[in-house]
Design a protein around this motif. Structure first.
Motif, short mmCIF file in Angstrom:
data_model
loop_
_atom_site.label_atom_id
_atom_site.label_comp_id
_atom_site.label_asym_id
_atom_site.label_seq_id
_atom_site.Cartn_x
_atom_site.Cartn_y
_atom_site.Cartn_z
N PHE A 103 0.84 -1.20 0.00
CA PHE A 103 0.00 0.00 0.00
C PHE A 103 0.87 1.25 0.00
N LEU A 104 1.82 1.30 0.94
CA LEU A 104 2.69 2.47 1.03
C LEU A 104 3.49 2.66 -0.25
N THR A 105 4.08 1.59 -0.74
CA THR A 105 4.90 1.68 -1.95
C THR A 105 4.08 2.22 -3.12
N MET A 106 2.90 1.61 -3.30
CA MET A 106 2.01 1.99 -4.38
C MET A 106 1.68 3.48 -4.34
N VAL A 107 1.30 3.92 -3.16
CA VAL A 107 0.86 5.30 -3.02
C VAL A 107 2.03 6.28 -3.10
#
Lengths: 222, 181
Positions: free
Chosen positions: A213-217
């Motif tokens: 999630f963090l990476t994607m965002v």
């Protein structure tokens, strides 16, 4: 000079011209007031525009490139781009644009990048004008909702509300300027792409770990 | 303890030094927006020797704590913010070993790990790219980065009902969650 483009530089004497932001009097083009000596002014120092670069974009580039480095930084870009209410484009949008058109990965853009950026902005400006139904120069809640719908997004009214609370000036009729509109639409596009990439079954639902999630965002939003 | 709207809402509030800064910039409604927050934080001297916050960072801070999605903070939210930012500042000071007011990529990475953020290498690269100028990250940018990460973490955590570190996101919830930061 193109009509209706957000002006650049100081406001013309006598305040905003009559007829609203998109029409009426002689609005400054994106390249400021027409220089003396015709639409393209005197030949810029150092020769003519590089091949493939619009002469006006070139002459504007030279004005904006205040330190004559041959590159435009975020700070310099901020001086060049103005909303309908004469506010400078915000830092985030300028950063986003530099990143988009910076082929050199140096955090700055050259004349080719700048020329492409101006065309890009003009396209967004046309869209913005389209959605600004009441021609107020900014986009209200209902206009934003309609814009999302017309662009093919199926998002709740709460979302538009949220964006206005976050980005509009406090007022009885909050609305957003061109820079924020561009920024929002670009982020929306990018995040939607990222989501769709993960949603291989196209069910509108993805299961994400915290790290994913963090990476994607973070890689899409920053 | 009542009094005029925007006045102290509970006993002791008027004595709270933070309330002084808050009341000085806040309007009649007892709420402060990004501009007012910027002034407030500058006056409180929270940045210390460092350059205080730009408007965008203030906007980010508000969205981090703005539970009613009004785009403004009340005094309690402001107070919460103040303590959180102070904590981050202490952290920054620890890593800013030469007192230059900036940290480099490795120091930022260490600081983030220290704060408990589990970030992939790509995420760290994206973050340092976004927040550094000539390989250095200023205090203000560092705070902006912390705010974003914390807000994203809260967003995720609230939806992780089984506490397993996984969330099923619906598209519009994902967009709303992420773009409201």
């Amino acid at each position: 000079p193109p009509q209706g483009f957000p002006g650049a530089g100081p406001a013309p004497p006598g305040g905003p011209y009559p007829g609203g932001p998109y029409g009426g009097g002689p609005p400054p083009g994106p390249y400021g007031q027409p220089p003396p000596g015709g639409p393209y002014g005197p030949p810029p120092p150092g020769g003519n525009a590089p091949p493939g670069v619009d002469p006006e974009a070139f002459s504007w580039f030279q004005t904006v490139d205040a330190d004559h480095s041959g590159f435009i930084s975020v700070k310099e870009l901020k001086q060049a781009l103005v909303n309908n209410n004469w506010s400078s484009f915000n830092d985030e949008t300028c950063l986003l644009m530099i990143n988009m058109f910076d082929k050199t990965r140096s955090g700055r853009i050259d004349v080719y990048g700048f020329s492409a950026l101006l065309r890009f902005i003009q396209q967004w400006k046309s869209l913005f004008q389209q959605y600004d139904r009441d021609q107020s120069g900014s986009i209200s809640f209902s206009e934003l909702q309609q814009a999302f719908s017309q662009m093919g997004y199926n998002l709740s009214p709460q979302f538009s509300q949220l964006l206005l609370a976050r980005y509009a000036q406090r007022s009885p009729n909050p609305s957003i300027q061109l820079d924020r509109f561009i920024h929002i639409c670009m982020q929306l596009q990018s995040l939607t792409d990222a989501f769709r990439e993960k949603d291989t079954a196209l069910v509108g639902n993805v299961r994400l770990s915290y790290e994913d999630f963090l990476t994607m965002v973070v890689t899409r939003m920053l | 303890y009542g009094g005029a709207p925007g006045g102290p809402a509970f006993p002791g509030q008027a004595q709270d030094p933070l309330y002084g800064y808050f009341a000085a910039v806040g309007g009649q409604d007892g709420q402060i927006d990004a501009d007012e927050l910027q002034r407030c934080l500058t006056q409180s001297g929270i940045a210390g020797a460092y350059k205080p916050f730009n408007l965008e960072t203030c906007r980010l801070m508000i969205s981090m704590l703005d539970r009613d999605m009004s785009g403004t903070l009340g005094f309690n939210e402001f107070k919460e913010l103040w303590f959180v930012v102070n904590g981050w500042k202490q952290h920054f000071v620890t890593f800013d070993s030469d007192g230059s007011g900036t940290v480099d990529r490795q120091e930022l990475e260490k600081a983030l790990i220290n704060m408990g953020f589990r970030l992939s290498p790509q995420a760290v690269t994206a973050i340092t790219k976004r927040y550094s100028t000539h390989g250095k990250i200023t205090f203000d940018d560092y705070i902006a980065c912390c705010v974003k990460l914390r807000a994203l973490t809260e967003c995720f955590r609230r939806r992780d009902t089984t506490q397993q570190g996984f969330v099923n996101f619906q598209y519009d919830d994902f967009i709303q969650c992420v773009m409201s930061i």
